[in-house]
Design a protein around this motif. Sequence first.
Motif, mmCIF file in Angstrom:
data_model
loop_
_atom_site.group_PDB
_atom_site.id
_atom_site.type_symbol
_atom_site.label_atom_id
_atom_site.label_comp_id
_atom_site.label_asym_id
_atom_site.label_seq_id
_atom_site.Cartn_x
_atom_site.Cartn_y
_atom_site.Cartn_z
ATOM 1 N N ASN A 181 50.448 42.205 41.516
ATOM 2 C CA ASN A 181 49.917 41.471 42.668
ATOM 3 C C ASN A 181 48.931 42.303 43.466
ATOM 4 O O ASN A 181 47.979 41.766 44.049
ATOM 5 C CB ASN A 181 51.055 40.984 43.562
ATOM 6 N N LYS A 182 49.134 43.609 43.485
ATOM 7 C CA LYS A 182 48.142 44.465 44.155
ATOM 8 C C LYS A 182 46.799 44.389 43.417
ATOM 9 O O LYS A 182 45.739 44.467 44.048
ATOM 10 C CB LYS A 182 48.645 45.909 44.223
ATOM 11 N N ILE A 183 46.864 44.212 42.108
ATOM 12 C CA ILE A 183 45.621 44.053 41.344
ATOM 13 C C ILE A 183 44.950 42.726 41.704
ATOM 14 O O ILE A 183 43.757 42.660 42.006
ATOM 15 C CB ILE A 183 45.906 44.149 39.826
ATOM 16 N N ARG A 184 45.742 41.648 41.695
ATOM 17 C CA ARG A 184 45.152 40.343 42.053
ATOM 18 C C ARG A 184 44.615 40.375 43.483
ATOM 19 O O ARG A 184 43.590 39.778 43.790
ATOM 20 C CB ARG A 184 46.194 39.232 41.925
ATOM 21 N N ARG A 185 45.343 41.081 44.358
ATOM 22 C CA ARG A 185 44.940 41.112 45.767
ATOM 23 C C ARG A 185 43.642 41.889 45.941
ATOM 24 O O ARG A 185 42.953 41.743 46.948
ATOM 25 C CB ARG A 185 46.052 41.729 46.617
ATOM 26 N N THR A 186 43.334 42.702 44.976
ATOM 27 C CA THR A 186 42.043 43.400 44.983
ATOM 28 C C THR A 186 40.970 42.544 44.312
ATOM 29 O O THR A 186 39.822 42.512 44.747
ATOM 30 C CB THR A 186 42.168 44.748 44.238
ATOM 31 N N ASP A 187 41.366 41.816 43.278
ATOM 32 C CA ASP A 187 40.381 41.088 42.462
ATOM 33 C C ASP A 187 39.922 39.757 43.080
ATOM 34 O O ASP A 187 38.792 39.328 42.847
ATOM 35 C CB ASP A 187 40.971 40.775 41.078
ATOM 36 N N PHE A 188 40.815 39.080 43.799
ATOM 37 C CA PHE A 188 40.545 37.682 44.159
ATOM 38 C C PHE A 188 39.864 37.427 45.510
ATOM 39 O O PHE A 188 38.962 36.597 45.603
ATOM 40 C CB PHE A 188 41.853 36.874 44.150
ATOM 41 N N PRO A 189 40.336 38.053 46.600
ATOM 42 C CA PRO A 189 40.008 37.486 47.927
ATOM 43 C C PRO A 189 38.525 37.422 48.267
ATOM 44 O O PRO A 189 38.085 36.438 48.865
ATOM 45 C CB PRO A 189 40.759 38.403 48.899
ATOM 46 N N THR A 190 37.758 38.442 47.899
ATOM 47 C CA THR A 190 36.346 38.393 48.276
ATOM 48 C C THR A 190 35.630 37.259 47.552
ATOM 49 O O THR A 190 34.823 36.531 48.149
ATOM 50 C CB THR A 190 35.667 39.746 47.975
ATOM 51 N N ALA A 191 35.978 37.062 46.285
ATOM 52 C CA ALA A 191 35.366 35.943 45.547
ATOM 53 C C ALA A 191 35.745 34.615 46.186
ATOM 54 O O ALA A 191 34.901 33.731 46.353
ATOM 55 C CB ALA A 191 35.818 35.976 44.086
ATOM 56 N N PHE A 192 37.019 34.464 46.556
ATOM 57 C CA PHE A 192 37.453 33.201 47.157
ATOM 58 C C PHE A 192 36.740 32.970 48.492
ATOM 59 O O PHE A 192 36.383 31.836 48.835
ATOM 60 C CB PHE A 192 38.964 33.187 47.352
ATOM 61 N N SER A 193 36.548 34.049 49.260
ATOM 62 C CA SER A 193 35.809 33.914 50.526
ATOM 63 C C SER A 193 34.372 33.498 50.261
ATOM 64 O O SER A 193 33.843 32.591 50.901
ATOM 65 C CB SER A 193 35.832 35.238 51.300
ATOM 66 N N ASN A 194 33.742 34.150 49.306
ATOM 67 C CA ASN A 194 32.342 33.846 49.023
ATOM 68 C C ASN A 194 32.147 32.424 48.513
ATOM 69 O O ASN A 194 31.083 31.826 48.696
ATOM 70 C CB ASN A 194 31.783 34.826 47.981
ATOM 71 N N LEU A 195 33.173 31.876 47.852
ATOM 72 C CA LEU A 195 33.045 30.555 47.242
ATOM 73 C C LEU A 195 33.469 29.439 48.188
ATOM 74 O O LEU A 195 33.458 28.277 47.819
ATOM 75 C CB LEU A 195 33.863 30.502 45.945
ATOM 76 N N GLY A 196 33.869 29.779 49.395
ATOM 77 C CA GLY A 196 34.219 28.747 50.362
ATOM 78 C C GLY A 196 35.547 28.066 50.100
ATOM 79 O O GLY A 196 35.739 26.908 50.471
ATOM 80 N N VAL A 197 36.471 28.789 49.470
ATOM 81 C CA VAL A 197 37.806 28.222 49.258
ATOM 82 C C VAL A 197 38.474 28.014 50.620
ATOM 83 O O VAL A 197 38.391 28.876 51.496
ATOM 84 C CB VAL A 197 38.653 29.168 48.380
ATOM 85 N N ASP A 198 39.115 26.861 50.799
ATOM 86 C CA ASP A 198 39.760 26.565 52.075
ATOM 87 C C ASP A 198 41.214 27.004 52.105
ATOM 88 O O ASP A 198 41.694 27.527 53.102
ATOM 89 C CB ASP A 198 39.682 25.052 52.342
ATOM 90 N N LEU A 199 41.930 26.715 51.017
ATOM 91 C CA LEU A 199 43.383 26.904 51.021
ATOM 92 C C LEU A 199 43.813 27.362 49.631
ATOM 93 O O LEU A 199 43.320 26.853 48.628
ATOM 94 C CB LEU A 199 44.062 25.571 51.365
ATOM 95 N N VAL A 200 44.736 28.341 49.597
ATOM 96 C CA VAL A 200 45.294 28.817 48.337
ATOM 97 C C VAL A 200 46.797 28.591 48.376
ATOM 98 O O VAL A 200 47.468 29.025 49.323
ATOM 99 C CB VAL A 200 44.983 30.313 48.110
ATOM 100 N N LEU A 201 47.320 27.912 47.363
ATOM 101 C CA LEU A 201 48.745 27.592 47.284
ATOM 102 C C LEU A 201 49.377 28.409 46.164
ATOM 103 O O LEU A 201 48.876 28.420 45.041
ATOM 104 C CB LEU A 201 48.932 26.096 47.019
ATOM 105 N N GLN A 202 50.496 29.067 46.480
ATOM 106 C CA GLN A 202 51.091 30.024 45.560
ATOM 107 C C GLN A 202 52.620 29.901 45.556
ATOM 108 O O GLN A 202 53.203 29.296 46.461
ATOM 109 C CB GLN A 202 50.718 31.446 45.987
#
Length: 652
Positions: free
Chosen positions: A324-345
């Motif tokens: 999860n530390k890897i995903r937490r490094t890989d995902f958030p900036t891309a999701f911010s740049n792409l205008g994602v509103d909500l992430v369900l997990q």
Amino acid sequence: MRTSLVRHRMVATATAAFLGLGVALGSGLASPASAADTATLSGIILGVGANESQRIVTWYSSADNAQQVQVAPTADLANGEFPASAVTFAAAGAANIATSGGFNRHATVTGLKEHTAYSYRVGSEGNWSPAYAFKTQDFEGDYDFLFYGDPQIGSSGDVARDQAGWVDTVNVSTAANPNAELLVSGGDQVETANTETQWNAFLAPEQLRQYPWVATIGNHDVGGKAYEQHLYTPNTDRSGAFYSNGQPNGTQSGGDYWFIYKDTLFIDLNSNSYATSQGGGGDAAHVQYVTDTVKAHGGEAKWTVLVYHHSIYSPADHAKDGDNKIRRTDFPTAFSNLGVDLVLQGHDHSYSRSYEIKNGAKANPDEKPGQGDVFTGPGGVIYVTANSASGSKYYDITAPDNSGTSGAGNGADPQNPSSYWYNSVQNQEHVRSYVKVEVRNDKLVVANLRSGTCAAPNAAVELGKSPCSNTAEGQPVGSIVDKVTVHPYHADGQDIQVDVPTAAPGEFGWTIDGYNGLVDLGTAADHNGDFYAATGKINPIVVSDSRRSLAPWSISAGVGDFKDASKTFSGAYLSWSPYVLTAGAGAQASGAVPSAYDDHGEGLSVSRGLAWADQGHARGTAKLGADLDLKIPGDVDKGSYRATLTITALSS
Ligand SMILES: [Fe+2]
């Protein structure tokens, strides 16, 4: 609206698929009309389709014969008999893995009409399943969906108890929200990937044949093919990049998929694949998939919601997991740049709601723990983790460490030191719950609601695996654990948008008064089919002028075309009547502009004055408003249209 022409075309396509199946399997197929067909049909589940006019039905069959889904408006059934006009959609499918036995089938139902109750059955002529029912609602506008974390049937060691909790949560949640339109999975449908007794227990709720299930693959589902056999999904990319071992034809399930439901773009990821060292495309492939999908289809939707199993911002046993530390490094900036509103997990069997996260850090230092309204800025994303929907397993909340308060760090929230920096709300009461999401024109309301108490069914508590910290008084079934209203950032092409300069002392400037919310004109009224009309008001604009020059100024605005996906009508049909709400700065309202519907002019499609002041006017501030009147021809297609009002100021 889909026409009968479309439906006929889809039937033709489906028939071709049916014939193709016959060729592929060689001779010996039962004819569809064969009375000798005795296939046992089981595991029927209604799934989401590519859009609100589709559903996908998936099931198991003991025999490898040609099968269909048959659909008709319930009103057309006579004494339970399907009418001759019922439409059939041919099924595709293949042999199940040996431990499952038999065969799987799925068919896509297309051409559904809105506001219609449908009945359907699967099988073949002479050997149909019982009939099931679902309904469609309005294909535009507001709707609710429900999100369920890790049913993970079998996790407690007692399948019957896990099933009882799961059935109860689905009963409680759909009874409270009978018009919810989607049931969304947080992953981990079952404990043991290929164990069909667990799948049967998961499929027990009758609502899984009435409301479309939005499947998500968890780490407990991934290790076998039963997930894919049971849950066929639309627009699914099953290439190796989206399998953790890179092998779609191996023994794992996988794939990323997307669909659009009523102006929401959902993208569902197989988060089991997170590193290329596993053999698949890892997180980079998911980021590329989300990027490509948002670029191709983001313009058709007003919201973007991501769903995947492994929570990257969670509060319990999995919060510090290396993957999860890897995903937490890989995902958030891309999701911010792409205008994602909500992430369900899911995955962490506890509830949490993040602060507004931008590029992997808390976006707004002033956001308070548990804040009920969040006004996100550009790149702001809310991440929600659902607790167990079945009660089969709970994870206790864990303590932050000293690894930092951004990126992969698990440090403490300075405002709430027992909580992780990224979480606004963390909760673990060891009771079943679900998440309700209200999708509205200009907000998402996300709530975590209790579907159980300490009392049975609550398998993990019944079996002594977890204590229960819920207090039934004040925290009964149906009560709210957490509720947040997410107010979106109004980006280009989405909503009425403005560029706001800052007014400094001794300058001319203007700003929006208060929150720049969507200017919602509501539902246009139909005037005898001749035209539609709707009214509203712009968000007031505050002008301030403290210049010594006392020079003239003016504010004007124009609107682009109103759009809903590919549907459009001209901004010229929008008219306005400006006025001065609070006098000052020499402000005088500009004249009213009529709708092109009335004068064949250009309406607000060209820049029009809102207010102005002459040379020599007084210093000070003014608040400006305008009534909006929209009048559009009666032949404009039904839709939920938006346009951007661009405001400009001139001062000399
Ligand atoms: Fe999990």
